[in-house]
Design an enzyme around this catalytic site. Sequence first.
Site, short mmCIF file in Angstrom:
data_model
loop_
_atom_site.label_atom_id
_atom_site.label_comp_id
_atom_site.label_asym_id
_atom_site.label_seq_id
_atom_site.Cartn_x
_atom_site.Cartn_y
_atom_site.Cartn_z
N ALA A 130 2.15 -25.52 8.87
CA ALA A 130 3.00 -24.38 9.24
C ALA A 130 2.43 -23.64 10.44
O ALA A 130 1.36 -23.97 10.96
CB ALA A 130 3.14 -23.43 8.05
N TYR B 219 0.33 -24.77 13.95
CA TYR B 219 -0.90 -25.53 14.05
C TYR B 219 -0.57 -27.03 14.15
O TYR B 219 0.59 -27.41 14.21
CB TYR B 219 -1.83 -25.19 12.88
CG TYR B 219 -2.26 -23.73 12.90
CD1 TYR B 219 -3.12 -23.26 13.89
CD2 TYR B 219 -1.77 -22.83 11.97
CE1 TYR B 219 -3.50 -21.92 13.94
CE2 TYR B 219 -2.14 -21.49 12.00
CZ TYR B 219 -3.00 -21.04 12.99
OH TYR B 219 -3.37 -19.71 13.05
N ARG C 209 1.92 -26.63 3.29
CA ARG C 209 2.56 -25.38 3.73
C ARG C 209 3.46 -25.68 4.91
O ARG C 209 3.07 -26.39 5.85
CB ARG C 209 1.53 -24.32 4.11
CG ARG C 209 2.15 -22.92 4.18
CD ARG C 209 1.18 -21.84 4.54
NE ARG C 209 1.61 -20.57 3.95
CZ ARG C 209 1.30 -19.38 4.47
NH1 ARG C 209 0.56 -19.28 5.57
NH2 ARG C 209 1.71 -18.26 3.88
#
Length: 373
Positions: free
Chosen positions: A182, A185, A233
Amino acid sequence: MQRYEDTLFDQEHISNHILKNRYIVGPMTRVSSEPDGTPNTRVHQYYERFAKGGFAAVMTEGTYPDTAYSQGYENQAGLATEKHANAWEPIVRDVQAHGAKMIVQLMHAGGQSQGNDYSDTSVAPSPFQPPSNKVEVYGGQGEFPVAKALTKDEIEDVKDGFVSSARYAQAAGFDGIELHGANGYLLDQFLSENINQREDEYGGSIENRLRLIVELIEDVREAVGEQMLLGIRISQMKATNGTYKWPGGEQDAEVIFSTLGETDVDYIHLSDDDATTPGFGEGTMTMSEAAKTFSGKPIIACGSLSEPEKAASLISAGHCDFVAIARQALANPDTPNRVLEDEPLDEFDAGSIMKPKAYVKDHELDKEMMENQ
């Protein structure tokens, strides 16, 4: 009618792990470790106080997995060496002693790296310069450099780094591993069509741009087995581009979440500005609802869920199974205990809490919060 306290304090499980309530501490960049990435006493106290405060699970800050290109910030915690793993072990043990699970979030900064002790070069799927300046609160200043494109061999090195770090996590006793896909990155850079301009099997279609994430899930699962939790994530927004949305809206969400639903991840963790608002435009599903609908996996929602009634409503609606609290947890490391006892929650004060590294003012605040537990 079920009270929100009942909803938030029902036990629930992810895979074979039972969580005592629905409150999880979200990952927050704290840049408070030693210069070589080794977590210290300050980091130990930081995580243990959340477990004392009643959270069912505590997630680490984004933690870098290798000694090549993954580090994103100076004084960021690492899990790339045996020294790192040995330092994490007593932290994990003490968090678990208070009845909380501990999950390490493994993060490769990619082109958003603004501090790396191991390399002066940053990498991305293709040449990329983040559109905004470095994050000053985390020690950065000025423009990001242009990241170089990863070669195929370097992509394999990235995967090897995650796998090695996952094994260190297992050795340190962590209950689970979360892959940070998320907030702009590296894994998210591969997913993003405006960053990933590759022309090989890792670029182009959304299925190809998901390939690295899917391969990493397979590799990490094989390395640590079935007992450890493994999560991912996901977000639309980037740390350097908070307004970004998936161009295909719910159609992109269906492909992304249904693909993740077919993998061996145990849960999906969403990062959003406000987890209760439409994720893809007026009249659309929330991000968590889309993830739940298309993946069928347990969902952790994160984003402006500091009010207990609001958090409980998302769970009651069936959009998520757990809520992750970040900034409010800094102000109230005992949030679950306070909510359970119907005690007021302190407001988050960005000026006094969001300080980088080991500034004295922040350290004194940490000490005060520890003493108030």
